[in-house]
Motif scaffolding. Sequence first.
Motif, PDB file in Angstrom:
ATOM      1  N   TYR A  44      32.695  53.514  39.873  1.00 56.10           N
ATOM      2  CA  TYR A  44      33.333  52.492  40.708  1.00 56.10           C
ATOM      3  C   TYR A  44      33.576  51.213  39.901  1.00 56.10           C
ATOM      4  CZ  TYR A  44      33.995  48.937  44.297  1.00 56.10           C
ATOM      5  OH  TYR A  44      34.499  47.901  45.042  1.00 56.10           O
ATOM      6  N   LEU A  45      32.559  50.747  39.174  1.00 54.15           N
ATOM      7  CA  LEU A  45      32.708  49.527  38.378  1.00 54.15           C
ATOM      8  C   LEU A  45      33.798  49.676  37.334  1.00 54.15           C
ATOM      9  CD1 LEU A  45      28.993  48.454  37.842  1.00 54.15           C
ATOM     10  CD2 LEU A  45      30.717  47.271  39.203  1.00 54.15           C
ATOM     11  N   GLN A  46      33.877  50.851  36.734  1.00 61.77           N
ATOM     12  CA  GLN A  46      34.901  51.079  35.719  1.00 61.77           C
ATOM     13  C   GLN A  46      36.295  51.164  36.344  1.00 61.77           C
ATOM     14  OE1 GLN A  46      33.328  54.631  34.002  1.00 61.77           O
ATOM     15  NE2 GLN A  46      31.729  53.560  32.852  1.00 61.77           N
ATOM     16  N   ASN A  47      36.394  51.865  37.453  1.00 62.38           N
ATOM     17  CA  ASN A  47      37.711  52.080  38.056  1.00 62.38           C
ATOM     18  C   ASN A  47      38.257  50.829  38.748  1.00 62.38           C
ATOM     19  OD1 ASN A  47      37.879  54.759  37.250  1.00 62.38           O
ATOM     20  ND2 ASN A  47      36.791  55.496  39.059  1.00 62.38           N
ATOM     21  N   VAL A  48      37.370  50.019  39.318  1.00 64.31           N
ATOM     22  CA  VAL A  48      37.838  48.844  40.039  1.00 64.31           C
ATOM     23  C   VAL A  48      38.440  47.817  39.077  1.00 64.31           C
ATOM     24  CG1 VAL A  48      35.759  47.367  40.009  1.00 64.31           C
ATOM     25  CG2 VAL A  48      37.248  47.393  42.032  1.00 64.31           C
ATOM     26  N   THR A  49      38.067  47.889  37.792  1.00 67.45           N
ATOM     27  CA  THR A  49      38.605  46.938  36.808  1.00 67.45           C
ATOM     28  C   THR A  49      39.974  47.352  36.275  1.00 67.45           C
ATOM     29  OG1 THR A  49      37.451  48.068  34.988  1.00 67.45           O
ATOM     30  CG2 THR A  49      36.291  46.260  36.082  1.00 67.45           C
ATOM     31  N   MET A  50      40.485  48.487  36.727  1.00 71.46           N
ATOM     32  CA  MET A  50      41.801  48.927  36.265  1.00 71.46           C
ATOM     33  C   MET A  50      42.918  48.031  36.783  1.00 71.46           C
ATOM     34  SD  MET A  50      41.380  53.049  36.707  1.00 71.46           S
ATOM     35  CE  MET A  50      43.155  53.286  36.641  1.00 71.46           C
ATOM     36  N   ASP A  51      42.708  47.424  37.929  1.00 70.86           N
ATOM     37  CA  ASP A  51      43.737  46.590  38.540  1.00 70.86           C
ATOM     38  C   ASP A  51      43.561  45.143  38.069  1.00 70.86           C
ATOM     39  OD1 ASP A  51      45.447  45.117  40.146  1.00 70.86           O
ATOM     40  OD2 ASP A  51      45.007  46.265  41.962  1.00 70.86           O
ATOM     41  N   PRO A  52      44.508  44.585  37.317  1.00 69.56           N
ATOM     42  CA  PRO A  52      44.364  43.215  36.827  1.00 69.56           C
ATOM     43  C   PRO A  52      44.309  42.192  37.955  1.00 69.56           C
ATOM     44  CG  PRO A  52      46.579  44.054  36.385  1.00 69.56           C
ATOM     45  CD  PRO A  52      45.770  45.208  36.849  1.00 69.56           C
ATOM     46  N   ASN A  53      44.909  42.514  39.103  1.00 72.80           N
ATOM     47  CA  ASN A  53      44.843  41.597  40.244  1.00 72.80           C
ATOM     48  C   ASN A  53      43.419  41.493  40.780  1.00 72.80           C
ATOM     49  OD1 ASN A  53      47.657  41.000  40.304  1.00 72.80           O
ATOM     50  ND2 ASN A  53      48.015  42.986  41.261  1.00 72.80           N
ATOM     51  N   VAL A  54      42.699  42.608  40.769  1.00 71.84           N
ATOM     52  CA  VAL A  54      41.294  42.582  41.177  1.00 71.84           C
ATOM     53  C   VAL A  54      40.473  41.771  40.186  1.00 71.84           C
ATOM     54  CG1 VAL A  54      39.233  43.988  41.574  1.00 71.84           C
ATOM     55  CG2 VAL A  54      41.458  44.770  42.417  1.00 71.84           C
ATOM     56  N   LEU A  55      40.709  42.013  38.894  1.00 68.48           N
ATOM     57  CA  LEU A  55      39.969  41.301  37.846  1.00 68.48           C
ATOM     58  C   LEU A  55      40.104  39.791  37.961  1.00 68.48           C
ATOM     59  CD1 LEU A  55      40.582  43.364  34.574  1.00 68.48           C
ATOM     60  CD2 LEU A  55      38.408  42.906  35.666  1.00 68.48           C
ATOM     61  N   ARG A  56      41.264  39.326  38.393  1.00 66.76           N
ATOM     62  CA  ARG A  56      41.522  37.881  38.469  1.00 66.76           C
ATOM     63  C   ARG A  56      41.156  37.287  39.815  1.00 66.76           C
ATOM     64  NH1 ARG A  56      46.273  39.458  35.362  1.00 66.76           N
ATOM     65  NH2 ARG A  56      47.434  39.752  37.303  1.00 66.76           N
ATOM     66  N   SER A  57      40.749  38.117  40.759  1.00 63.12           N
ATOM     67  CA  SER A  57      40.505  37.616  42.105  1.00 63.12           C
ATOM     68  C   SER A  57      39.197  36.834  42.188  1.00 63.12           C
ATOM     69  CB  SER A  57      40.474  38.775  43.107  1.00 63.12           C
ATOM     70  OG  SER A  57      39.323  39.579  42.909  1.00 63.12           O
ATOM     71  N   ASP A  58      39.156  35.876  43.119  1.00 62.45           N
ATOM     72  CA  ASP A  58      37.943  35.077  43.322  1.00 62.45           C
ATOM     73  C   ASP A  58      36.781  35.945  43.787  1.00 62.45           C
ATOM     74  OD1 ASP A  58      39.283  32.797  42.586  1.00 62.45           O
ATOM     75  OD2 ASP A  58      39.710  32.141  44.632  1.00 62.45           O
ATOM     76  N   VAL A  59      37.066  36.934  44.647  1.00 61.61           N
ATOM     77  CA  VAL A  59      35.992  37.791  45.160  1.00 61.61           C
ATOM     78  C   VAL A  59      35.312  38.547  44.016  1.00 61.61           C
ATOM     79  CG1 VAL A  59      35.462  39.768  46.639  1.00 61.61           C
ATOM     80  CG2 VAL A  59      37.102  38.047  47.411  1.00 61.61           C
ATOM     81  N   PHE A  60      36.112  39.074  43.099  1.00 58.88           N
ATOM     82  CA  PHE A  60      35.573  39.817  41.957  1.00 58.88           C
ATOM     83  C   PHE A  60      34.754  38.894  41.056  1.00 58.88           C
ATOM     84  CE2 PHE A  60      35.750  41.376  37.617  1.00 58.88           C
ATOM     85  CZ  PHE A  60      35.507  42.735  37.742  1.00 58.88           C
ATOM     86  N   VAL A  61      35.340  37.768  40.678  1.00 58.65           N
ATOM     87  CA  VAL A  61      34.709  36.879  39.700  1.00 58.65           C
ATOM     88  C   VAL A  61      33.459  36.215  40.269  1.00 58.65           C
ATOM     89  CG1 VAL A  61      35.040  34.798  38.311  1.00 58.65           C
ATOM     90  CG2 VAL A  61      36.874  36.498  38.467  1.00 58.65           C
ATOM     91  N   GLU A  62      33.527  35.728  41.503  1.00 60.13           N
ATOM     92  CA  GLU A  62      32.397  34.993  42.070  1.00 60.13           C
ATOM     93  C   GLU A  62      31.165  35.877  42.227  1.00 60.13           C
ATOM     94  OE1 GLU A  62      32.058  31.749  42.632  1.00 60.13           O
ATOM     95  OE2 GLU A  62      34.022  31.523  41.701  1.00 60.13           O
ATOM     96  N   PHE A  63      31.369  37.127  42.619  1.00 64.08           N
ATOM     97  CA  PHE A  63      30.212  38.024  42.760  1.00 64.08           C
ATOM     98  C   PHE A  63      29.528  38.240  41.418  1.00 64.08           C
ATOM     99  CE2 PHE A  63      28.377  42.265  42.415  1.00 64.08           C
ATOM    100  CZ  PHE A  63      27.461  42.249  43.456  1.00 64.08           C
ATOM    101  N   LEU A  64      30.325  38.537  40.373  1.00 64.64           N
ATOM    102  CA  LEU A  64      29.731  38.807  39.068  1.00 64.64           C
ATOM    103  C   LEU A  64      29.114  37.552  38.459  1.00 64.64           C
ATOM    104  CD1 LEU A  64      32.295  41.306  37.516  1.00 64.64           C
ATOM    105  CD2 LEU A  64      30.128  41.780  38.642  1.00 64.64           C
ATOM    106  N   LYS A  65      29.688  36.388  38.752  1.00 69.45           N
ATOM    107  CA  LYS A  65      29.081  35.136  38.293  1.00 69.45           C
ATOM    108  C   LYS A  65      27.684  34.971  38.871  1.00 69.45           C
ATOM    109  CE  LYS A  65      31.483  31.350  38.644  1.00 69.45           C
ATOM    110  NZ  LYS A  65      32.463  30.327  39.075  1.00 69.45           N
ATOM    111  N   LEU A  66      27.564  35.150  40.177  1.00 69.46           N
ATOM    112  CA  LEU A  66      26.263  34.995  40.832  1.00 69.46           C
ATOM    113  C   LEU A  66      25.275  36.060  40.358  1.00 69.46           C
ATOM    114  CD1 LEU A  66      27.299  34.117  44.496  1.00 69.46           C
ATOM    115  CD2 LEU A  66      26.191  32.616  42.837  1.00 69.46           C
ATOM    116  N   ALA A  67      25.757  37.281  40.167  1.00 65.81           N
ATOM    117  CA  ALA A  67      24.885  38.360  39.711  1.00 65.81           C
ATOM    118  C   ALA A  67      24.325  38.058  38.326  1.00 65.81           C
ATOM    119  CB  ALA A  67      25.649  39.680  39.697  1.00 65.81           C
ATOM    120  N   GLN A  68      25.175  37.539  37.448  1.00 70.58           N
ATOM    121  CA  GLN A  68      24.711  37.227  36.098  1.00 70.58           C
ATOM    122  C   GLN A  68      23.735  36.051  36.111  1.00 70.58           C
ATOM    123  OE1 GLN A  68      27.884  36.497  33.259  1.00 70.58           O
ATOM    124  NE2 GLN A  68      26.538  36.827  31.504  1.00 70.58           N
ATOM    125  N   LEU A  69      24.035  35.016  36.892  1.00 74.13           N
ATOM    126  CA  LEU A  69      23.137  33.863  36.994  1.00 74.13           C
ATOM    127  C   LEU A  69      21.780  34.267  37.570  1.00 74.13           C
ATOM    128  CD1 LEU A  69      25.639  31.181  38.354  1.00 74.13           C
ATOM    129  CD2 LEU A  69      24.456  31.056  36.157  1.00 74.13           C
TER     130      LEU A  69
END
Length: 440
Positions: free
Chosen positions: A82-107
């Motif tokens: 899922y993590l690999q396939n969801v990154t195939m779409d550049p629109n998903v990669l640039r979305s706030d929902v995608f970025v904000e979740f991974l930011k919080l997860a890393q922090l």
Amino acid sequence: MKMHFCIPVSQQRSDALGGRYVLYSVHLDGFLFCRVRYSQLHGWNEQLRRVFGNCLPPFPPKYYLAMTTAMADERRDQLEQYLQNVTMDPNVLRSDVFVEFLKLAQLNTFDIATKKAYLDIFLPNEQSIRIEIITSDTAERVLEVVSHKIGLCRELLGYFGLFLIRFGKEGKLSVVKKLADFELPYVSLGSSEVENCKVGLRKWYMDPSLDSVLMDCRVAVDLLYMQAIQDIEKGWAKPTQAQRQKLEAFQKEDNQTKFLELAREVRHYGYLQLDPCTCDYPESGSGAVLSVGNNEISCCITLPDSQTQDIVFQMSRVKCWQVTFLGTLLDTDGPQRTLNQNLELRFQYSEDSCWQWFVIYTKQAFLLSSCLKKMISEKMVKLAAENTEMQIEVPEQSKSKKYHIQQSQQKDYSSFLSRKSKIKIAKDDCVFGNIKEEDL
């Protein structure tokens, strides 16, 4: 193209009420990126679906009964896919929902609070500039801050990237990884556990002819000039004696344009050189120094009898490749957080009308895979420019674990294979197994 996400290990944990849950260690480019629970990923998927609908890949279903080891392995496989396939779409990669979740997860994984901080960014001349950031700033944001401070034209940002770079003894330099746009440089640097590691600014393209696009921007030319000098000094670019004398003369005159014009004629100019490694060609145990760029993999092979041999593999004859983890990941809570201790990259190559596999054993296998993908994406863009009827969208990012890149179909199949016979499990409740994914 997919990102190099993988979940090589998971652990069972107890919550405050005595219940059990599984914590998944998500790695990006071989380094621990974050640890997350299934419920967190499930909630994230629901948010993404509200924005992007059914175009997202399927998400692993919930289990309402206790999971067996086989079920846990299957879920981990499915989450990785899922993590690999969801990154195939550049629109998903640039979305706030995608970025904000991974930011919080890393922090949260590395227990970093969101606050103001200073970050030193090293330029190719090995001097640094200090910028004020927020610890939650992504690499994309940090690159924007750097470009503003040095005056780099905003439209040229895509030709540069931020990297983790290790400065070794005797002036040696090693590129550890390229930071993904959504990655947090402050956190990644602090958690990398690579000695003498810094965040560095370098150009990020493998085709030296793309220099021409940057020549009208003074700051971009300065950066190309710095990097060309650095690459020659480090031995990455290899001028002849006559070329070296002319380059030194242009350098004394501070004639950057003439210097770069001649530098583009230098062998391995604009290539990325990997640390010394080993390979199985022309015989097992051969030492190798790889330089990657300009649609080729150039190898300086040292045979067991100390003789050397130069071999060049053209990307047009590479059918696919895969990366495999051979090492041991003992304690995911301890200091060993990377997969890079023991990696191999093998690629299938056409030689004398026959397909052969060549194997390279290098801790920089993920970086090498990214470079190969970058060369393919640049080739696709060039083909699209030559054929206006050809509509090709080339996202910036990609993936790896056991990776296959199928050029003829403009696809890239990637997966990561962990060899169970070589894996030692640190704790009884660790879940390890084979991970196989496909990606584009």
